[in-house]
Design an enzyme around this catalytic site. Structure first.
Site, PDB file in Angstrom:
ATOM      1  N   GLY A 468       0.795  -1.221   0.000  1.00 17.65           N
ATOM      2  CA  GLY A 468       0.000   0.000   0.000  1.00 17.65           C
ATOM      3  C   GLY A 468       0.827   1.269   0.000  1.00 17.65           C
ATOM      4  N   ILE A 628      14.771  10.967  -1.497  1.00 20.94           N
ATOM      5  CA  ILE A 628      13.355  10.590  -1.453  1.00 20.94           C
ATOM      6  C   ILE A 628      12.879  10.371  -2.887  1.00 20.94           C
ATOM      7  CG2 ILE A 628      11.041  11.389  -0.815  1.00 20.94           C
ATOM      8  CD1 ILE A 628      12.926  10.610   1.557  1.00 20.94           C
ATOM      9  N   ASN A 630       9.770   9.730  -4.059  1.00 23.59           N
ATOM     10  CA  ASN A 630       8.507  10.359  -4.438  1.00 23.59           C
ATOM     11  C   ASN A 630       7.997  11.088  -3.200  1.00 23.59           C
ATOM     12  OD1 ASN A 630       5.673  10.831  -4.680  1.00 23.59           O
ATOM     13  ND2 ASN A 630       5.522   9.272  -6.277  1.00 23.59           N
ATOM     14  N   LYS A 632       5.433  12.655  -2.480  1.00 22.38           N
ATOM     15  CA  LYS A 632       4.022  12.498  -2.115  1.00 22.38           C
ATOM     16  C   LYS A 632       3.789  11.158  -1.396  1.00 22.38           C
ATOM     17  CE  LYS A 632      -0.413  13.318  -4.377  1.00 22.38           C
ATOM     18  NZ  LYS A 632      -0.978  13.633  -5.709  1.00 22.38           N
ATOM     19  N   THR A 633       4.206  10.062  -2.023  1.00 20.51           N
ATOM     20  CA  THR A 633       3.996   8.760  -1.373  1.00 20.51           C
ATOM     21  C   THR A 633       4.842   8.662  -0.104  1.00 20.51           C
ATOM     22  OG1 THR A 633       5.671   7.734  -2.785  1.00 20.51           O
ATOM     23  CG2 THR A 633       3.389   7.548  -3.503  1.00 20.51           C
ATOM     24  N   GLN A 637       3.631   7.956   3.676  1.00 23.37           N
ATOM     25  CA  GLN A 637       4.160   6.849   4.472  1.00 23.37           C
ATOM     26  C   GLN A 637       4.550   7.319   5.874  1.00 23.37           C
ATOM     27  OE1 GLN A 637       7.243   4.753   2.467  1.00 23.37           O
ATOM     28  NE2 GLN A 637       6.733   2.833   3.459  1.00 23.37           N
ATOM     29  N   LYS A 700      17.769   5.304   1.238  1.00 20.43           N
ATOM     30  CA  LYS A 700      18.185   4.529   2.421  1.00 20.43           C
ATOM     31  C   LYS A 700      17.055   3.700   3.025  1.00 20.43           C
ATOM     32  CE  LYS A 700      20.409   7.732   5.030  1.00 20.43           C
ATOM     33  NZ  LYS A 700      21.375   8.277   6.041  1.00 20.43           N
ATOM     34  N   GLY A 701      15.841   3.938   2.680  1.00 21.62           N
ATOM     35  CA  GLY A 701      14.744   3.162   3.279  1.00 21.62           C
ATOM     36  C   GLY A 701      13.908   4.008   4.220  1.00 21.62           C
ATOM     37  N   GLU A 704       9.998   2.228   7.984  1.00 19.73           N
ATOM     38  CA  GLU A 704       9.873   2.112   9.436  1.00 19.73           C
ATOM     39  C   GLU A 704      10.358   3.356  10.196  1.00 19.73           C
ATOM     40  OE1 GLU A 704      10.107  -2.004   7.941  1.00 19.73           O
ATOM     41  OE2 GLU A 704       9.798  -1.798  10.053  1.00 19.73           O
TER      42      GLU A 704
END
Lengths: 737, 329
Positions: A468, A628, A630, A632-633, A637, A700-701, A704
């Site tokens: 999602g 980053i 995107n 927006k997404t 998140q 980098k992720g 979480e």
């Protein structure tokens, strides 16, 4: 890539957004399969003991019933008998085996599967199954079973650097205990599976999973099938948060039931089954000891963590790892233990170890700041780690100071009155709190295939998942940058075990791993296109490779003087398509560095002076997650992560009645996921600087990092508001009485 | 859920006869509670008599009485001008409950009959005297954070979950019912029951009786009314405690007070001693504190709901403070 990047970072709307809002996106339970039967699991009533007898007579006679399956008549997957072989290597021990025998391991475990011609009839039939038990007293209270704590087998749980006795030399020492609650993923989409056997040796399973390759492996192992004969389809996932990272009873019950009735079978969980028939975040007890000099320099840190697991598996989510890497401190020791209880096995839940671990560590640091009379933000800056304090490696990138600076400025941290219970607004006590977050950044091996068609469209495929977050969107952006093909002409396919194998969607790994693989596959594809170009009669034939540029669906010279579209190239070469599959992994160079994502979360809370009603008034989340992809997404998140943090801090908790070992909070009315009224404006700041060492795309992720530290920041703000320190989550109004 | 018959009569008489004809038959209104209970196999009626086509909707004023038809949806009440003008407490209480979607469906009659949210009642694997008389009370020595501190028995410590009922109790509503023996009027104080030895009976409504309306006298409480609900999240959660406070004020003097609480008992709990104390007193925090102490005489908590003994009085003080204009929210 440097200056080439154009699409990455753009706030593109989701490529599958329209499918989702119009209902065209198909989730696991929504596939129309001819001759489909419906199965509902009956949950057991006791937490420990044996099934004495099962009366299925009434259920069998209920309208529309096709079969009632129990351990007495279930076909046994051959992998069940493999002993050690059947164990899940990701959790030490043997996984729960549906309908294997009469042993009850946790309350609510599946004891029967009612199969009928409609879901409603199956649900009613399931309620008619009557089970008699031989009961044994269950042990489900972690705190009264601490003497049974064990050393986890899977990982090295103990860590020590420097001098364990360094605290003796500290001007200030501080010691405290913290607790975090049973937290449940509660995705919107329930767990569901449809099993369709194709003969005895092949099966297709439509399910909810964060990794079709893992589901494929688990089901192949259970049924002793060739892996390629197990086809997993999971195109859309309605939220997972770690809870769909392994196969659960819905998949196994569907495959067992379908085998038994010789028909395709769908099994969908009821909401209460989503609480503990799948995993959940285990509860924790943590002990922190800090030693510091008068200037706030940390002399020693000790962090002990205890989490519950089941009696049959060891689920580990080391809550102390972050303590080893976050602050510059020479003397650090950590310890991690598991307490086996008569409950189902917990599982990965958004920032599995880091979310509870950071609550303890970052609460403790806040408490220390009051003892030392040093601003909490300043205390953290004074202990800033310029290199990894554990491995002594340099950081690939670390922009935590920028998170602190920008976050504090945006929030107005300098306005904070250091005195607790000093700021009010009418009847509301106002508090400011902050915390640091850290989450390991990794890149796992992953593959991707890029297929360029002669009409100039590009299909990129990888067996990862999208729970999602917008994976297909950012992968399309990455592919667009690598090939110069406009994003509208790119289709990214995922969620199918027949696609090139890749890491699933967990551990904040998808963008770094699959994004890199997509980039590498697309770079390889454009090289292949150039090779064809070299063989062609094109005027670009003799252009040196380094002079090519890619854009607008074309290969062109860097000065844009000459170009050929991909479509023209393929048509001239009479190629219907060209394709490349690439296995991609991190560089050896990257191994020399230590990589983490970071955040600084700043929170304002209001606590009503009389009723203790709590409200988060403001959140600023400043995040270093590399480039980053995107905005927006990504922002969405982080909204989700912060909301998770608010739920963990203030509202969410399930509770077990230890007399019965029974979960007593198991619906969405009583398990309080935050609602709109609980969520303030969340301001997200991205540092947005590339980490070119970890990944070719600079990421980098992000999955979480946004939750780590949020619960502590809120608890710290509640203390600042009220002068009352709550050390066990969630902070509900009654705890402030 | 079990197989059941479904009928949707157009007349009250037919509806009542249909329920009377079947021992397990139930009236169906908005279905926001009954259908949940059926899906979870807690209630398994063999016949549902859908009353939503009966002409029992709407809000009318006759002299000094406001009459709310039993099928009037919660949202309609909360948005009705007559209610907002004369009985703002009722609108506030309704808006504090459930979610917008549920309020759009829930009827007045159904809300009066809302069943407890005690988790033992909701889990058919657990003991519960209300669901299955004689099996014991799971909450008594179990997870009882949400449970009663007034009027409970050793058979049941559940609470009534409704917010609307608390306001109706404070406003001295009357429940109008019709049944095989004809119409009768039940004062709200006598409508809900304490658990005693028969916790399976939530109310004094006979099984075959249909709620047709609620009537509420217009009283001089509309200017100084406040409903305060304290809960674990800021919307869509049942009350830890809630207070309906309505005052008839003359300047700073309280001529008459109405106080009721939710989340503390098996029925909406009226605080008559505190009301008596407040009569003719001035609106001061001290007086409100005293009223709250008086209200909580006799309260008794269990293992997990000790906090109510302090949170309850605090909430009374805050509700009175806001209702009287002494303080802001």
């Amino acid at each position: 890539m440097g200056d080439d990047i154009k699409m990455a970072g753009q706030p593109l709307s989701r490529v599958d957004g329209k499918l989702k809002v119009t209902g065209a996106a198909k989730y696991a339970a929504e596939y129309i399969i001819p001759n489909l039967a419906y199965g509902v699991l009956a949950s057991g009533a006791i937490a420990r003991g044996r099934i004495k007898s099962i009366d299925t007579a009434a259920a069998e006679k209920a309208p529309g019933v096709i079969a009632i399956i129990t351990h007495l008549n279930a076909p046994k997957p051959p992998g069940y008998f493999g002993g050690k072989e059947s164990s899940d290597p990701r959790t030490e021990g043997g996984e729960y085996r549906v309908f294997y025998n009469d042993v009850i391991l946790y309350s609510g475990q599946p004891v029967a599967l009612a199969i009928a011609d409609t879901f409603e009839r199956a649900r009613y039939a399931a309620s008619l199954v009557k089970v008699q038990y031989v009961k044994e007293p269950p042990q489900t209270d972690m705190l009264s079973n601490m003497d049974k704590a064990v050393v986890p087998k899977e990982s090295d749980p103990d860590y020590n650097r420097g001098d364990k006795n360094a605290f003796d030399n500290a001007a200030f020492t501080f010691e405290q205990e913290y607790q975090t609650q049973l937290q449940v993923h509660n995705p919107m989409e329930p767990h569901a599976a449809i099993a369709v056997w194709e003969g005895a040796d092949a099966i297709t399973v439509y399910n909810k999973t964060q990794s079709s390759p893992i589901a494929q492996e688990d089901i192949a192992k259970a049924w002793k099938l060739q892996k390629e004969n197990v086809h997993i389809v999971s195109k859309f996932v309605g939220g997972a948060f770690g809870g769909a990272s392994r196969v659960w009873p819905e998949e196994m019950a569907a495959t067992i039931g379908a085998k038994k009735i010789g028909r395709p079978l769908k099994v969908v969980f009821n909401r209460d089954q989503l609480f503990n028939m799948v995993g959940y975040r285990p509860q924790s007890l943590q002990k922190i000891k800090l030693g510091a000099d008068k200037d706030g320099k940390l002399i020693g840190i000790h962090h002990e963590a205890y989490g519950n697991t089941s009696t049959y598996e060891q689920f580990t989510a080391n809550m102390t790892s972050l303590t080893q890497a976050l602050y510059a401190c020479d003397n650090v020791s950590t310890l991690y233990r598991l307490v086996p209880l008569d409950v189902s096995t917990p599982c990965w839940t958004r920032a599995p170890g880091e979310a509870p671990g950071s609550f303890a560590l970052e609460s403790a640091l806040d408490e220390l700041s009051y003892t030392l009379k040093i601003d909490p933000l300043e205390l953290r800056k004074r202990n800033y780690a310029a290199q990894n304090p554990d491995t002594k490696q340099p950081w690939s990138t670390k922009f935590l100071n920028e998170c602190y600076e920008r976050g504090a400025a945006q929030f107005g941290w300098e306005k904070r009155n250091p005195q607790p219970r000093s700021t009010t607004n009418g009847n509301w006590l106002i508090g400011y709190g902050m915390a640091t977050g850290i989450y390991g950044a990794w890149r796992a091996p992953s593959s991707a295939r890029a297929v360029l068609n002669s009409d100039g469209t590009l299909v990129v495929q990888s067996a990862t998942a999208d729970v999602g977050v917008g994976t297909a969107t950012i992968m399309s952006q990455i592919a667009a940058d690598a090939t110069g093909i406009p994003v509208e002409k790119i289709k990214f396919e995922l969620g199918d075990s027949r696609l090139p194998p890749a890491i699933g969607q967990f551990g904040s790994l998808t963008t770094t791993s699959v994004g890199s693989a997509v980039n590498d596959a697309c770079v390889a594809l454009r090289q292949k296109a150039i090779e064809y170009l070299k063989k062609s009669q094109s005027s670009l034939q003799n252009t040196p490779v380094e002079n090519f540029a890619f854009g607008d669906g074309k290969i062109k010279t860097k000065d844009d003087a000459v170009s050929i579209s991909y479509a023209d190239l393929l048509q001239q070469q009479h190629l219907p398509s060209i394709e490349v599959t690439v296995d991609s992994k991190g560089s050896e160079e990257a191994d020399k560095y230590s990589s983490y994502s970071y955040n600084a979360t700043f929170v304002e809370v209001g606590v009503h002076a009389l009723t203790n009603q709590l409200k988060v008034n403001r959140v600023v989340s400043a995040i270093d997650a590399g480039k980053i992809m995107n905005k927006k997404t990504a922002r969405s998140q982080v909204y989700g992560s912060v909301t998770w943090g608010i739920g963990m801090a203030l509202t969410e908790e399930s509770v077990i009645d230890d007399r019965y070992g029974r979960w007593m909070v198991k619906d969405l009315a009583d398990y309080h996921v935050p609602v709109n009224a609980d969520i303030p404006a969340i301001e997200v700041l991205f540092i947005d600087k590339s980490d070119d060492i970890l990944t070719p795309i600079g990421a980098k992720g992000l999955g979480e990092i946004g939750i780590v530290g949020v619960a502590a920041a809120i608890a710290n703000a509640v203390y600042h508001a009220t002068g009352k320190r709550v050390r066990d989550l969630p902070i509900t109004p009654d705890k402030l009485v | 859920m079990n197989l059941f018959q479904y009928v949707r009569p157009a007349e009250q008489k037919t509806a009542i006869a249909a329920v009377a004809a079947e021992p397990t038959a139930r009236f169906l209104g908005g279905g926001t509670n009954l259908l949940d209970l059926m899906k979870r196999h807690i209630m398994q009626p063999e016949k549902l008599v859908d009353v939503t086509r009966l002409p029992l909707k709407g809000i009318t004023q006759q002299g000094n009485i406001i009459r709310i038809g039993a099928l009037t949806r919660n949202t309609e009440i909360a948005e009705d001008k007559t209610i907002l003008q004369n009985l703002p407490l009722l609108a506030m209480a309704i808006n504090a409950g459930a979610s917008a979607q549920i309020r759009n469906m829930a009827t007045t009659g159904g809300n009066l009959l809302q069943r407890t949210r005690c988790p033992y009642f909701y889990d058919t694997a657990m003991p519960c005297n209300k669901r299955e008389p004689g099996t014991g009370c799971g909450a008594l020595e179990g997870f009882n954070r949400m449970h009663a501190i007034f009027g409970f028995s050793d058979k049941c410590i559940a609470v009534n979950p409704s917010d609307m009922n608390v306001a109706l109790r404070a406003l001295d509503a009357t429940v109008v019912v019709n049944g095989p023996k004809g119409e009768r009027k039940i004062p709200i104080a006598d409508f809900h029951r304490l658990p005693g030895d028969t916790p399976e009976k939530d109310t004094n409504l006979d099984k075959n009786e249909l709620i047709t309306a609620v009537t509420i006298p217009i009283s001089p409480f509309s200017k100084n009314a406040y409903y305060l609900k304290v809960r674990d999240r800021n919307s869509y959660a049942f009350a830890l405690v809630s207070v309906a406070a309505a005052l008839n004020m003359d300047g700073n003097t309280i001529k008459e007070a109405r106080l009721a609480m939710g989340g503390v008992a098996h029925k909406p709990w009226r605080l008559t001693d505190a009301e008596t104390f407040l009569k003719s007193k001035t609106a001061t925090e001290e007086n409100f504190q005293q009223a709250a102490q008086i209200a909580f005489q006799g309260a008794k908590a269990f293992k997990h709901n000790q906090y109510k003994l302090k949170l309850g009085p605090n909430t009374i003080v805050q509700a009175l403070s806001v209702a009287s204009g002494l303080k802001s929210v």
